[in-house]
Design a protein around this motif. Structure first.
Motif, mmCIF file in Angstrom:
data_model
loop_
_atom_site.group_PDB
_atom_site.id
_atom_site.type_symbol
_atom_site.label_atom_id
_atom_site.label_comp_id
_atom_site.label_asym_id
_atom_site.label_seq_id
_atom_site.Cartn_x
_atom_site.Cartn_y
_atom_site.Cartn_z
ATOM 1 N N LEU A 88 20.876 7.590 51.751
ATOM 2 C CA LEU A 88 22.099 7.606 50.928
ATOM 3 C C LEU A 88 21.883 7.582 49.684
ATOM 4 O O LEU A 88 20.942 7.009 48.942
ATOM 5 C CB LEU A 88 22.942 6.216 51.260
ATOM 6 N N VAL A 89 22.536 8.554 48.620
ATOM 7 C CA VAL A 89 22.054 8.638 47.364
ATOM 8 C C VAL A 89 23.420 8.241 46.318
ATOM 9 O O VAL A 89 24.405 8.900 46.924
ATOM 10 C CB VAL A 89 21.541 10.081 47.258
ATOM 11 N N LEU A 90 23.076 7.730 45.508
ATOM 12 C CA LEU A 90 24.293 7.669 44.411
ATOM 13 C C LEU A 90 23.423 8.018 43.109
ATOM 14 O O LEU A 90 22.484 7.217 42.562
ATOM 15 C CB LEU A 90 24.576 6.044 44.392
ATOM 16 N N ARG A 91 24.270 8.913 42.567
ATOM 17 C CA ARG A 91 23.642 9.430 41.036
ATOM 18 C C ARG A 91 24.241 8.734 39.836
ATOM 19 O O ARG A 91 25.401 8.376 39.853
ATOM 20 C CB ARG A 91 23.758 10.820 41.125
ATOM 21 N N GLY A 92 23.525 8.786 39.015
ATOM 22 C CA GLY A 92 24.100 8.341 37.277
ATOM 23 C C GLY A 92 24.454 7.044 37.298
ATOM 24 O O GLY A 92 25.714 6.568 36.972
ATOM 25 N N VAL A 93 23.873 6.048 38.152
ATOM 26 C CA VAL A 93 24.121 4.605 38.116
ATOM 27 C C VAL A 93 23.838 4.029 36.712
ATOM 28 O O VAL A 93 22.783 4.251 36.061
ATOM 29 C CB VAL A 93 23.404 3.934 39.133
ATOM 30 N N ARG A 94 24.951 3.272 36.210
ATOM 31 C CA ARG A 94 24.625 2.652 34.978
ATOM 32 C C ARG A 94 24.888 1.140 35.124
ATOM 33 O O ARG A 94 25.839 0.883 35.918
ATOM 34 C CB ARG A 94 25.909 3.234 34.076
ATOM 35 N N THR A 95 24.460 0.493 34.178
ATOM 36 C CA THR A 95 24.536 -1.127 34.272
ATOM 37 C C THR A 95 25.757 -1.730 33.613
ATOM 38 O O THR A 95 25.980 -1.203 32.290
ATOM 39 C CB THR A 95 23.161 -1.585 33.726
ATOM 40 N N ASP A 96 26.327 -2.256 34.150
ATOM 41 C CA ASP A 96 27.658 -3.172 33.732
ATOM 42 C C ASP A 96 26.972 -4.419 32.854
ATOM 43 O O ASP A 96 26.389 -5.432 33.626
ATOM 44 C CB ASP A 96 28.426 -3.732 34.528
ATOM 45 N N ARG A 97 26.876 -4.210 31.496
ATOM 46 C CA ARG A 97 26.129 -5.244 31.014
ATOM 47 C C ARG A 97 26.823 -6.738 31.058
ATOM 48 O O ARG A 97 26.058 -7.949 30.987
ATOM 49 C CB ARG A 97 26.088 -4.911 29.172
ATOM 50 N N GLU A 98 27.930 -6.870 31.464
ATOM 51 C CA GLU A 98 28.746 -8.252 31.613
ATOM 52 C C GLU A 98 28.028 -8.887 33.014
ATOM 53 O O GLU A 98 27.791 -9.738 32.918
ATOM 54 C CB GLU A 98 30.151 -8.099 31.649
ATOM 55 N N HIS A 99 27.971 -7.807 33.685
ATOM 56 C CA HIS A 99 27.618 -8.272 35.275
ATOM 57 C C HIS A 99 25.805 -8.432 34.870
ATOM 58 O O HIS A 99 25.523 -9.438 35.487
ATOM 59 C CB HIS A 99 27.587 -7.068 36.312
ATOM 60 N N LEU A 100 25.110 -7.900 34.414
ATOM 61 C CA LEU A 100 23.732 -8.031 34.133
ATOM 62 C C LEU A 100 23.629 -9.274 33.595
ATOM 63 O O LEU A 100 22.825 -10.003 33.842
ATOM 64 C CB LEU A 100 23.193 -7.012 33.392
ATOM 65 N N ALA A 101 24.541 -9.851 32.533
ATOM 66 C CA ALA A 101 24.441 -11.040 31.808
ATOM 67 C C ALA A 101 24.640 -12.288 33.002
ATOM 68 O O ALA A 101 24.021 -13.183 32.784
ATOM 69 C CB ALA A 101 25.226 -11.257 30.701
ATOM 70 N N ALA A 102 25.473 -11.917 33.884
ATOM 71 C CA ALA A 102 26.058 -13.058 34.806
ATOM 72 C C ALA A 102 24.747 -13.121 35.514
ATOM 73 O O ALA A 102 24.467 -14.474 36.053
ATOM 74 C CB ALA A 102 27.253 -12.726 35.308
ATOM 75 N N TYR A 103 24.362 -12.321 36.124
ATOM 76 C CA TYR A 103 22.918 -12.396 37.088
ATOM 77 C C TYR A 103 21.798 -12.857 36.204
ATOM 78 O O TYR A 103 21.326 -13.763 36.923
ATOM 79 C CB TYR A 103 22.556 -10.754 37.216
ATOM 80 N N ASP A 104 21.651 -12.545 34.933
ATOM 81 C CA ASP A 104 20.630 -13.171 34.306
ATOM 82 C C ASP A 104 20.844 -14.814 34.200
ATOM 83 O O ASP A 104 19.900 -15.619 34.767
ATOM 84 C CB ASP A 104 20.522 -12.802 32.780
#
Length: 282
Positions: free
Chosen positions: A35-51
Motif C-alpha cells: 500500500l502506497v500513500l504519496r505526498g504525506v505532509r505533517t500536521d504541525r498541531e498533531h505533531l505537537a500533541a504527539y511530542d
C-alpha cells in the motif's frame, strides 16, 4: 502488487472490520500487496500533541517514532483486509525496529509504503513483519519493521526469568491517562489501552501502555544525544499496567546505546533494546 491510495484510510471502518474478524486462514499466506500513500505532509498541531504525550521537545524535526504513527492507517488497512491470514485481535506486537537514514522535517513531503513479509514459524506460534518505508524521490529516509506474533492455541508462554528490583537512573511515573492520550495521537485505539473493562476481557487486570509509547519515551530521554542517522531496535516484554512506576536506563558503549525499561517494584522487564549510532544502513 502495488496499490496506491488517494488518501489515508479512515480508521473507524477498519476497527469495525477487526472486531468482526475471528477466523484464521487454513493455509496462512501474506497478501502480495504494498500500500502506497504519496505526498504525506505533517500536521504541525498533531505533531505537537504527539511530542507532548511522548515527552519530546517541540520542534520541526520528526521524532523517529512519528512516521510509524503516520503509516499506522495503511498498516491497519493491510492487516484487516480479507486476504490477511490472521484476525488483528490476538496479534501481539513483540518487537520493533526503526532506521532513521536522515532527519525528516515537518515541512517535508514524502511517500509512505507498507507491506507484510517474512511469515515464519515460532515456538509459540507464527511471526510476521509489517514493514513501512518513507521515501523522498528515490531516497529512503526512514523505515520501520514491526514484528507480530500469532500465538497457537495451547502454546506455552515464554519462560519467565527470575527478577528482583534493581536501581534505576530514572524513574518514570506513567499515569493512567497515558493509554487514552497515546491512543488519541496514534490512532491505535485497541481497547486494552483505553478501557479497564475490556482490558480485563483480554486478560489484563488494568489498561496497559502502548509498546510504541514506551519506545518513543525512551528516545525522548535520549533527545539531543543521537546523530542524524541511527537504528533503534527493541523487544517488548511484559506490558506496563497503568498507572505504573517504571525504571529507565541507557548505557552507551562505543557506537551503541543499551536501553531498558522495567517495573521498579519487581524488576520485571517491559522493554529491552539498542540504539546503533553508527548509522542506519542494513
Amino acid at each position: 502488487m502495488r496499490l496506491e491510495l488517494e488518501r489515508a484510510p479512515a480508521l473507524g471502518p477498519l476497527y469495525r472490520s477487526a472486531a468482526l474478524r475471528r477466523s484464521t486462514a487454513r493455509e496462512p499466506r501474506l497478501p502480495d500487496v504494498e500500500l502506497v500513500l504519496r505526498g504525506v505532509r505533517t500536521d504541525r498541531e498533531h505533531l505537537a500533541a504527539y511530542d507532548r504525550v511522548c515527552g519530546f521537545r517541540l520542534g520541526d524535526t520528526l521524532p523517529a517514532t512519528y512516521p510509524h504513527v503516520l503509516a499506522f492507517p495503511l498498516a491497519l488497512r493491510l492487516m484487516t483486509a480479507g486476504e490477511f491470514p490472521f484476525p488483528l485481535l490476538g496479534l501481539v506486537h513483540v518487537a520493533n525496529e526503526i532506521r532513521v537514514h536522515r532527519p525528516l522535517r515537518a515541512s517535508d513531503a514524502f511517500d509512505l509504503a507498507v507491506r507484510a513479509e517474512a511469515l515464519r514459524p515460532h515456538d509459540r506460534g507464527t511471526q510476521l513483519d509489517v514493514v513501512a518505508t518513507a521515501t523522498i524521490g528515490e531516497e529512503v529516509v526512514w523505515s520501520g519493521r514491526s514484528t507480530y506474533l500469532r500465538r497457537t492455541a495451547g502454546s506455552k508462554s515464554a519462560k519467565k526469568e527470575a527478577t528482583e528490583p534493581v536501581p534505576a537512573r530514572s524513574v518514570w511515573r506513567v499515569p493512567k491517562r497515558t493509554g487514552p492520550d497515546y491512543a488519541a495521537v496514534s490512532g491505535d485505539r485497541n481497547p486494552i489501552h483505553t478501557s479497564r473493562l475490556l482490558a480485563k476481557a483480554f486478560g489484563f487486570p488494568r489498561t496497559i501502555a502502548h509498546g510504541m509509547w514506551t519506545k518513543a519515551r525512551c528516545l525522548a530521554a535520549l533527545e539531543g544525544r543521537l546523530p542524524d542517522a541511527y537504528a533503534v531496535r527493541v523487544s517488548f516484554k511484559l506490558p506496563i499496567l497503568l498507572p505504573a512506576d517504571v525504571g529507565f536506563d541507557a548505557a552507551t558503549n562505543g557506537d551503541e546505546w543499551a536501553i531498558s525499561v522495567w517495573d521498579v517494584r519487581t524488576g520485571k522487564p517491559h522493554l529491552n533494546g539498542t540504539v546503533d549510532t553508527a548509522g542506519a544502513t542494513p
